[in-house]
Design an enzyme around this catalytic site. Structure first.
Site, PDB file in Angstrom:
ATOM      1  N   ARG A 139       2.146   8.726  -6.557  1.00 18.49           N
ATOM      2  CA  ARG A 139       1.687  10.042  -7.054  1.00 18.49           C
ATOM      3  C   ARG A 139       1.942  10.304  -8.538  1.00 18.49           C
ATOM      4  O   ARG A 139       1.453  11.297  -9.049  1.00 18.49           O
ATOM      5  CB  ARG A 139       2.307  11.182  -6.246  1.00 18.49           C
ATOM      6  CG  ARG A 139       2.149  11.063  -4.740  1.00 18.49           C
ATOM      7  CD  ARG A 139       0.714  11.059  -4.309  1.00 18.49           C
ATOM      8  NE  ARG A 139       0.561  11.264  -2.876  1.00 18.49           N
ATOM      9  CZ  ARG A 139      -0.510  10.906  -2.192  1.00 18.49           C
ATOM     10  NH1 ARG A 139      -1.527  10.318  -2.784  1.00 18.49           N
ATOM     11  NH2 ARG A 139      -0.603  11.138  -0.903  1.00 18.49           N
ATOM     12  N   HIS A 170       2.983  14.167   0.753  1.00 17.32           N
ATOM     13  CA  HIS A 170       2.318  15.400   0.317  1.00 17.32           C
ATOM     14  C   HIS A 170       3.338  16.529   0.284  1.00 17.32           C
ATOM     15  O   HIS A 170       4.352  16.495   0.984  1.00 17.32           O
ATOM     16  CB  HIS A 170       1.187  15.771   1.281  1.00 17.32           C
ATOM     17  CG  HIS A 170       0.016  14.854   1.201  1.00 17.32           C
ATOM     18  ND1 HIS A 170      -0.806  14.782   0.100  1.00 17.32           N
ATOM     19  CD2 HIS A 170      -0.471  13.940   2.077  1.00 17.32           C
ATOM     20  CE1 HIS A 170      -1.748  13.869   0.313  1.00 17.32           C
ATOM     21  NE2 HIS A 170      -1.560  13.334   1.503  1.00 17.32           N
ATOM     22  N   ASP A 197      -9.055   2.776  -3.509  1.00 15.33           N
ATOM     23  CA  ASP A 197      -8.150   3.619  -2.734  1.00 15.33           C
ATOM     24  C   ASP A 197      -8.676   4.977  -2.287  1.00 15.33           C
ATOM     25  O   ASP A 197      -9.019   5.820  -3.093  1.00 15.33           O
ATOM     26  CB  ASP A 197      -6.854   3.872  -3.499  1.00 15.33           C
ATOM     27  CG  ASP A 197      -5.935   4.654  -2.611  1.00 15.33           C
ATOM     28  OD1 ASP A 197      -5.521   4.105  -1.597  1.00 15.33           O
ATOM     29  OD2 ASP A 197      -5.702   5.850  -2.885  1.00 15.33           O
ATOM     30  N   HIS A 238       0.838  -1.211   0.000  1.00 12.09           N
ATOM     31  CA  HIS A 238       0.000   0.000   0.000  1.00 12.09           C
ATOM     32  C   HIS A 238       0.868   1.254   0.000  1.00 12.09           C
ATOM     33  O   HIS A 238       1.226   1.788   1.053  1.00 12.09           O
ATOM     34  CB  HIS A 238      -0.922  -0.042   1.229  1.00 12.09           C
ATOM     35  CG  HIS A 238      -2.074   0.898   1.148  1.00 12.09           C
ATOM     36  ND1 HIS A 238      -3.337   0.564   1.563  1.00 12.09           N
ATOM     37  CD2 HIS A 238      -2.178   2.178   0.694  1.00 12.09           C
ATOM     38  CE1 HIS A 238      -4.161   1.586   1.372  1.00 12.09           C
ATOM     39  NE2 HIS A 238      -3.471   2.583   0.865  1.00 12.09           N
ATOM     40  N   ASN A 288      -4.800   6.279  -7.067  1.00 13.52           N
ATOM     41  CA  ASN A 288      -5.343   7.653  -7.000  1.00 13.52           C
ATOM     42  C   ASN A 288      -4.363   8.667  -7.579  1.00 13.52           C
ATOM     43  O   ASN A 288      -3.921   9.592  -6.914  1.00 13.52           O
ATOM     44  CB  ASN A 288      -5.777   8.027  -5.574  1.00 13.52           C
ATOM     45  CG  ASN A 288      -4.653   7.990  -4.563  1.00 13.52           C
ATOM     46  OD1 ASN A 288      -3.617   7.369  -4.782  1.00 13.52           O
ATOM     47  ND2 ASN A 288      -4.843   8.661  -3.439  1.00 13.52           N
ATOM     48  N   HIS A 334      -5.656  -0.886   5.723  1.00 12.05           N
ATOM     49  CA  HIS A 334      -5.352  -0.084   6.925  1.00 12.05           C
ATOM     50  C   HIS A 334      -6.400  -0.116   8.042  1.00 12.05           C
ATOM     51  O   HIS A 334      -7.025   0.907   8.354  1.00 12.05           O
ATOM     52  CB  HIS A 334      -5.024   1.353   6.561  1.00 12.05           C
ATOM     53  CG  HIS A 334      -5.884   2.004   5.500  1.00 12.05           C
ATOM     54  ND1 HIS A 334      -7.250   1.949   5.512  1.00 12.05           N
ATOM     55  CD2 HIS A 334      -5.542   2.704   4.395  1.00 12.05           C
ATOM     56  CE1 HIS A 334      -7.717   2.615   4.471  1.00 12.05           C
ATOM     57  NE2 HIS A 334      -6.700   3.077   3.773  1.00 12.05           N
ATOM     58  N   ASP A 368       1.128   2.612   3.871  1.00 14.55           N
ATOM     59  CA  ASP A 368       0.177   3.610   3.342  1.00 14.55           C
ATOM     60  C   ASP A 368       0.937   4.904   3.082  1.00 14.55           C
ATOM     61  O   ASP A 368       0.459   6.009   3.375  1.00 14.55           O
ATOM     62  CB  ASP A 368      -1.016   3.834   4.285  1.00 14.55           C
ATOM     63  CG  ASP A 368      -2.136   4.635   3.610  1.00 14.55           C
ATOM     64  OD1 ASP A 368      -2.011   4.939   2.403  1.00 14.55           O
ATOM     65  OD2 ASP A 368      -3.118   4.960   4.286  1.00 14.55           O
TER      66      ASP A 368
END
Ligand code: DOR
Length: 424
Positions: free
Chosen positions: A61, A306, A149, A57, A91, A229, A302
């Site tokens: 990006r 960012h 996701d 997981h 995603n 998760h 996970d």
């Protein structure tokens, strides 16, 4: 190459042995091996030689959000964390919902040439929850699983169809469990600290209802399902009971759910904002218990990198997620192995062998004839988490300044050293 002097983690045993690596595979395992011809010797005296870690997981990006991370920086973070194989979530922009994006990621991963990267396809087109994506074509192009996701497929009927189609193509659905109507804009766990901070909470049932639904579907259809998760004590119990009656359910959790609680949100630090949210001590202890008794099969990061601009803002506006690839092993080793909850063999099972088994990936064990995918670590070495030292573009971690135990020294993929501590 000879990997010399280490303690090799083999199944339930720690064995003092050398490894001979030839043509990318483990050719020999024996107490003392001599180099032949030009063979290089890698001195691993005092270190633990583990099968390469496998993370099911990860958010890479790319394509679309390269300001947060890209395949090169994400793969560099992976090998620094001891991972030789990672699965990347859909995603992205465009979403991984067709064979073109799957093919692109595989090609980029090959060019980068650090670890093995397996794309996960979206369950529905554009993750919009309306139409199933091109499941067969994605499988043909190399997708290893399906996931919506970051959200659940709201329609149970569509989810049932997805599980049936996925099974026809030999794929599993990895389910992010969240009932959107119950989350309803919540950013933290609904509890004492939500009240204290005034931040909007989301109750456990938001996660549990969807865990229960996916279990019901798997049970009725006789098909496998994997729960992403897990963060609630009640979710652990639902999975435990389902397993006991033979439902083909597997589950993962992340280091932040067994190391932190919602007490961490009290200073409004956006680094603690993650989805599902950090919960209470009761949940944290149940997650550890679930890992111990096998209810929860594996640990994933996970990894959700960012950009600073998306995190250094007011709690309500910050993005959800933790950059986890570079701390996953050390946090798990510190909180599970150093406390005696698991031994190192047990941790390796949950970070390598079981993840490989869940998606039928080759790997997860050290054996003659297997690919030489290895993570070599000093499990006792203490270090301090410094986000500025992350090679991931995502510096977002709630663990900055924390002392952890377990340092990756080398990561070897198909017999090639892809990471050396300090670049030596
Ligand atoms: O905290 C999270 N971040 N949870 C998710 O489910 C998605 C992830 C992301 O993509 O940033």
């Amino acid at each position: 190459m000879i990997v010399r002097g280490g303690t090799v983690v083999q199944g339930n045993e720690m064995v003092r042995a050398d490894l001979r690596i030839r043509a990318g595979k483990i050719a020999e395992i024996a107490p003392a091996l001599l180099p032949e011809g030009e063979e290089e010797v890698l001195d691993c005296t005092g270190l633990s030689v583990m099968p390469g870690l496998i993370d099911l997981h990860v958010h890479l990006r790319e394509p679309g959000f390269e300001r947060k991370e890209d395949i090169a920086s994400g793969a560099a973070a992976a090998v620094k964390g001891g991972f030789t194989q990672i699965c990347c979530m859909p995603n992205t922009k465009p979403v991984i919902d067709n064979k073109v994006v799957v093919t692109y990621i595989k090609a980029r991963a090959k060019e980068v040439g650090l670890c093995k990267i397996h794309p996960i396809g979206a369950i529905t087109e554009g993750q919009e929850g309306k139409t199933l994506s091109a499941i067969g074509a994605m499988k043909q192009a190399g997708a290893v699983a399906l996931s919506e996701d970051g959200k659940s497929v709201a329609s149970a009927g569509l989810m049932a169809n997805a599980m049936m189609y996925a099974a026809d193509f030999g794929l599993k659905c990895l389910c992010h469990c969240e009932d959107a109507s119950l989350v309803d804009g919540g950013v933290v766990h609904e509890g004492y600290y939500a009240t204290l901070t005034g931040l909007k909470g989301s109750i456990r049932a938001a996660e549990d209802i969807m865990i229960a639904r996916e279990i019901c579907l798997a049970e009725s259809l006789g098909l496998p399902v994997h729960i992403c998760h897990v963060s609630t004590y009640s979710g652990v119990q639902l999975i435990r009971e389902a397993k006991a009656r033979g439902v083909k359910v597997t589950a993962e959790t992340c280091p932040h759910y067994f190391t932190l609680t919602d007490a961490a949100i009290r200073d409004f630090d956006p680094m603690t904002k993650v989805n599902p949210p950090l919960r209470e001590e009761r949940d944290r202890l149940a997650i550890i218990e679930g890992l111990k008794d096998g209810t929860i099969d594996c640990i994933v990061s996970d990894h959700a990198p960012h950009h600073a601009d998306e995190k250094n803002v007011e709690y309500n506006f910050a993005a959800f997620g933790i950059s986890g690839l570079e701390t996953s092993f050390a946090l798990s080793n510190t909180v599970l192995v150093k406390t005696g909850a698991l031994d190192l063999c047990g941790l390796v099972r949950r970070m390598s062998t079981n993840p490989a088994g869940i998606l039928s990936l080759a790997g997860g064990e050290i054996a003659v004839g297997a690919a030489a995918d290895l993570a070599v670590a000093d499990p006792d070495e203490a270090w301090t988490v410094d986000p500025e030292a992350f090679v991931s573009k995502g510096k977002n971690t709630p663990f900055a300044g924390q002392t952890v135990y377990g340092k990756i020294k080398y990561t070897i993929v198909d017999g090639e050293i892809k990471y050396r501590e300090g670049g030596k």
